[in-house]
Design an enzyme around this catalytic site. Structure first.
Site, PDB file in Angstrom:
ATOM      1  N   ASP A   8       0.862  -1.169   0.000  1.00 32.10           N
ATOM      2  CA  ASP A   8       0.000   0.000   0.000  1.00 32.10           C
ATOM      3  C   ASP A   8       0.907   1.230   0.000  1.00 32.10           C
ATOM      4  OD1 ASP A   8      -2.385   1.647   0.489  1.00 32.10           O
ATOM      5  OD2 ASP A   8      -1.617   1.808   2.540  1.00 32.10           O
ATOM      6  N   ASP A  10      -0.212   5.189   0.967  1.00 34.08           N
ATOM      7  CA  ASP A  10      -0.468   6.159   2.044  1.00 34.08           C
ATOM      8  C   ASP A  10      -0.521   5.454   3.395  1.00 34.08           C
ATOM      9  OD1 ASP A  10      -0.811   8.567   0.439  1.00 34.08           O
ATOM     10  OD2 ASP A  10      -2.648   7.636  -0.292  1.00 34.08           O
ATOM     11  N   ASP A 164      -1.483  -0.672   5.834  1.00 31.32           N
ATOM     12  CA  ASP A 164      -1.859  -0.148   7.158  1.00 31.32           C
ATOM     13  C   ASP A 164      -3.364  -0.031   7.349  1.00 31.32           C
ATOM     14  OD1 ASP A 164      -1.960   2.111   5.283  1.00 31.32           O
ATOM     15  OD2 ASP A 164      -2.366   3.305   7.072  1.00 31.32           O
TER      16      ASP A 164
END
Length: 214
Positions: A8, A10, A164
Protein backbone atom coordinates in the site's frame (compact mmCIF):
# COMPACT_ATOMS: atom_id res chain seq x y z
CA UNK A 1 11.18 -16.15 1.22
CA UNK A 2 8.44 -14.69 -0.93
CA UNK A 3 9.33 -13.39 -4.42
CA UNK A 4 7.35 -10.13 -4.42
CA UNK A 5 5.85 -7.68 -1.95
CA UNK A 6 2.76 -5.64 -2.78
CA UNK A 7 2.78 -2.40 -0.78
CA UNK A 8 0.00 0.00 0.00
CA UNK A 9 1.17 3.63 -0.32
CA UNK A 10 -0.47 6.16 2.04
CA UNK A 11 0.37 5.28 5.63
CA UNK A 12 2.55 2.35 4.54
CA UNK A 13 5.29 3.56 2.21
CA UNK A 14 4.81 7.26 2.88
CA UNK A 15 3.37 9.41 5.64
CA UNK A 16 1.14 11.61 3.51
CA UNK A 17 -1.45 12.59 6.11
CA UNK A 18 -0.46 16.26 6.38
CA UNK A 19 -0.64 16.74 2.63
CA UNK A 20 -3.94 14.88 2.34
CA UNK A 21 -5.44 16.94 5.17
CA UNK A 22 -4.30 20.19 3.60
CA UNK A 23 -5.74 19.32 0.19
CA UNK A 24 -9.03 18.17 1.70
CA UNK A 25 -9.38 21.42 3.61
CA UNK A 26 -8.41 23.52 0.58
CA UNK A 27 -11.25 21.81 -1.25
CA UNK A 28 -13.73 22.32 1.58
CA UNK A 29 -12.77 26.02 1.88
CA UNK A 30 -13.17 26.53 -1.86
CA UNK A 31 -16.78 25.38 -1.61
CA UNK A 32 -17.48 27.12 1.74
CA UNK A 33 -17.75 23.87 3.71
CA UNK A 34 -16.43 23.36 7.27
CA UNK A 35 -12.85 22.13 7.48
CA UNK A 36 -11.78 18.87 9.12
CA UNK A 37 -9.16 17.98 11.71
CA UNK A 38 -6.27 15.70 10.83
CA UNK A 39 -7.81 13.05 13.08
CA UNK A 40 -11.02 13.15 11.05
CA UNK A 41 -9.13 12.90 7.77
CA UNK A 42 -7.10 9.97 9.12
CA UNK A 43 -10.34 8.11 9.78
CA UNK A 44 -11.65 8.83 6.27
CA UNK A 45 -8.64 7.70 4.18
CA UNK A 46 -8.04 4.23 2.77
CA UNK A 47 -10.82 3.68 0.25
CA UNK A 48 -9.73 6.06 -2.49
CA UNK A 49 -9.87 9.80 -3.07
CA UNK A 50 -13.50 9.91 -4.19
CA UNK A 51 -14.69 8.11 -1.07
CA UNK A 52 -12.50 10.43 1.02
CA UNK A 53 -14.16 13.53 -0.42
CA UNK A 54 -17.59 11.95 -0.11
CA UNK A 55 -16.95 11.40 3.60
CA UNK A 56 -15.49 14.88 4.05
CA UNK A 57 -18.47 16.71 2.56
CA UNK A 58 -21.35 17.72 4.83
CA UNK A 59 -24.44 15.57 4.69
CA UNK A 60 -26.68 16.71 1.87
CA UNK A 61 -23.91 18.22 -0.30
CA UNK A 62 -24.86 17.69 -3.94
CA UNK A 63 -21.60 18.59 -5.70
CA UNK A 64 -19.40 15.58 -5.00
CA UNK A 65 -18.12 15.33 -8.58
CA UNK A 66 -17.10 18.99 -8.66
CA UNK A 67 -15.38 18.77 -5.27
CA UNK A 68 -13.60 15.56 -6.22
CA UNK A 69 -12.24 17.10 -9.43
CA UNK A 70 -11.05 20.15 -7.49
CA UNK A 71 -9.30 17.91 -4.95
CA UNK A 72 -7.59 15.80 -7.61
CA UNK A 73 -6.30 18.86 -9.46
CA UNK A 74 -4.46 19.98 -6.32
CA UNK A 75 -3.52 16.60 -4.91
CA UNK A 76 -1.25 15.30 -7.68
CA UNK A 77 1.63 17.66 -6.89
CA UNK A 78 0.82 18.43 -3.26
CA UNK A 79 3.44 16.45 -1.38
CA UNK A 80 5.78 18.94 0.28
CA UNK A 81 5.00 17.65 3.80
CA UNK A 82 5.16 13.94 2.97
CA UNK A 83 7.76 11.90 4.91
CA UNK A 84 9.46 8.53 4.73
CA UNK A 85 9.28 6.17 7.69
CA UNK A 86 12.35 5.32 9.79
CA UNK A 87 14.60 2.71 8.20
CA UNK A 88 12.30 2.32 5.20
CA UNK A 89 14.65 3.05 2.30
CA UNK A 90 17.33 0.74 3.68
CA UNK A 91 14.91 -2.17 4.10
CA UNK A 92 13.47 -1.70 0.60
CA UNK A 93 16.97 -1.69 -0.87
CA UNK A 94 17.88 -4.87 1.00
CA UNK A 95 14.75 -6.59 -0.30
CA UNK A 96 15.67 -5.62 -3.84
CA UNK A 97 19.26 -6.83 -3.33
CA UNK A 98 17.85 -10.26 -2.40
CA UNK A 99 15.89 -10.39 -5.64
CA UNK A 100 12.50 -9.60 -4.15
CA UNK A 101 10.31 -7.59 -6.51
CA UNK A 102 8.42 -4.59 -5.12
CA UNK A 103 5.03 -3.33 -6.25
CA UNK A 104 2.61 -0.63 -5.16
CA UNK A 105 -1.11 -1.40 -5.06
CA UNK A 106 -2.97 1.67 -3.83
CA UNK A 107 -6.34 3.39 -3.95
CA UNK A 108 -4.53 6.70 -4.42
CA UNK A 109 -5.12 8.30 -7.85
CA UNK A 110 -2.58 6.92 -10.34
CA UNK A 111 -0.96 10.26 -11.22
CA UNK A 112 -0.62 11.27 -7.57
CA UNK A 113 0.89 7.89 -6.68
CA UNK A 114 3.49 8.09 -9.43
CA UNK A 115 4.39 11.69 -8.57
CA UNK A 116 4.91 11.16 -4.86
CA UNK A 117 6.94 7.96 -5.32
CA UNK A 118 9.16 9.66 -7.89
CA UNK A 119 9.84 12.48 -5.44
CA UNK A 120 10.40 10.52 -2.24
CA UNK A 121 11.61 7.09 -3.34
CA UNK A 122 13.39 7.71 -6.68
CA UNK A 123 16.15 5.25 -5.77
CA UNK A 124 13.73 2.34 -5.29
CA UNK A 125 12.92 0.27 -8.36
CA UNK A 126 9.26 -0.67 -8.18
CA UNK A 127 8.36 -3.32 -10.72
CA UNK A 128 4.75 -2.16 -10.73
CA UNK A 129 2.91 0.96 -9.56
CA UNK A 130 -0.86 0.61 -9.64
CA UNK A 131 -3.25 3.25 -8.42
CA UNK A 132 -6.83 4.30 -9.03
CA UNK A 133 -6.84 4.85 -12.78
CA UNK A 134 -10.35 3.59 -13.44
CA UNK A 135 -9.01 0.45 -15.09
CA UNK A 136 -9.63 -1.76 -12.05
CA UNK A 137 -11.96 -1.64 -9.05
CA UNK A 138 -10.42 -0.20 -5.90
CA UNK A 139 -9.20 -2.32 -3.00
CA UNK A 140 -10.34 -4.53 -1.35
CA UNK A 141 -11.19 -5.92 -4.78
CA UNK A 142 -8.21 -8.16 -5.64
CA UNK A 143 -8.07 -7.39 -9.37
CA UNK A 144 -5.21 -4.87 -9.25
CA UNK A 145 -3.15 -7.15 -7.01
CA UNK A 146 -3.68 -10.00 -9.47
CA UNK A 147 -2.59 -7.74 -12.32
CA UNK A 148 0.50 -6.63 -10.38
CA UNK A 149 1.61 -10.25 -9.93
CA UNK A 150 0.93 -10.97 -13.59
CA UNK A 151 2.95 -7.94 -14.69
CA UNK A 152 5.88 -8.96 -12.47
CA UNK A 153 5.64 -12.56 -13.74
CA UNK A 154 5.35 -14.09 -10.29
CA UNK A 155 2.64 -16.29 -8.94
CA UNK A 156 0.22 -14.57 -6.61
CA UNK A 157 0.92 -17.31 -4.07
CA UNK A 158 4.55 -16.08 -4.05
CA UNK A 159 3.50 -12.58 -2.95
CA UNK A 160 2.78 -10.91 0.36
CA UNK A 161 0.75 -7.77 0.95
CA UNK A 162 1.89 -4.97 3.27
CA UNK A 163 -0.52 -2.25 4.31
CA UNK A 164 -1.86 -0.15 7.16
CA UNK A 165 -5.59 -0.24 6.45
CA UNK A 166 -8.61 -2.49 6.56
CA UNK A 167 -8.78 -2.49 2.75
CA UNK A 168 -5.26 -3.94 2.62
CA UNK A 169 -6.08 -6.75 5.04
CA UNK A 170 -9.20 -7.58 3.05
CA UNK A 171 -7.39 -7.38 -0.29
CA UNK A 172 -4.81 -9.89 0.89
CA UNK A 173 -7.56 -12.18 2.16
CA UNK A 174 -9.39 -11.89 -1.16
CA UNK A 175 -6.14 -12.85 -2.92
CA UNK A 176 -5.40 -15.71 -0.54
CA UNK A 177 -1.96 -14.32 0.41
CA UNK A 178 -0.34 -13.23 3.69
CA UNK A 179 -0.80 -9.66 4.89
CA UNK A 180 1.57 -7.83 7.22
CA UNK A 181 -0.37 -5.02 8.91
CA UNK A 182 1.68 -1.89 9.58
CA UNK A 183 1.25 -0.28 12.99
CA UNK A 184 2.99 2.96 11.93
CA UNK A 185 0.13 3.95 9.61
CA UNK A 186 -3.37 5.38 9.90
CA UNK A 187 -5.17 2.55 11.73
CA UNK A 188 -4.79 1.07 15.19
CA UNK A 189 -3.92 -2.54 15.96
CA UNK A 190 -7.49 -3.08 17.17
CA UNK A 191 -8.98 -1.75 13.94
CA UNK A 192 -6.71 -3.99 11.87
CA UNK A 193 -7.49 -7.01 14.04
CA UNK A 194 -11.20 -6.44 13.51
CA UNK A 195 -10.53 -6.55 9.76
CA UNK A 196 -8.83 -9.92 10.20
CA UNK A 197 -5.12 -9.04 10.49
CA UNK A 198 -2.93 -11.57 12.30
CA UNK A 199 0.60 -10.44 11.38
CA UNK A 200 1.78 -7.05 12.63
CA UNK A 201 4.95 -4.99 12.18
CA UNK A 202 5.74 -2.00 14.38
CA UNK A 203 8.52 -0.68 12.12
CA UNK A 204 10.35 -1.51 8.90
CA UNK A 205 13.01 -3.57 10.66
CA UNK A 206 10.34 -5.84 12.10
CA UNK A 207 8.62 -5.97 8.71
CA UNK A 208 11.83 -7.17 7.10
CA UNK A 209 12.15 -10.00 9.63
CA UNK A 210 8.53 -11.10 9.08
CA UNK A 211 8.97 -11.11 5.31
CA UNK A 212 12.12 -13.22 5.62
CA UNK A 213 10.14 -15.86 7.52
CA UNK A 214 7.21 -16.08 5.09
Amino acid sequence: MIKAVLFDLDGTLLNTLEDITRCVNETLRAFSYPELTQTQVRAYVGDGAKKLIERALPQGADNLAECYDYFCDRFTGANEDTKLYAGEAEVLQRLLSRGVKLAVVTNKPQAAAEAVLKKYLPQIEFSFIGGDSGAFPRKPDPSLAYYAALTMRVGLSECAFVGDGEADVLTARNCGIPCVACLWGYRSREQLQRAGATLFASDYKELEKILEDL
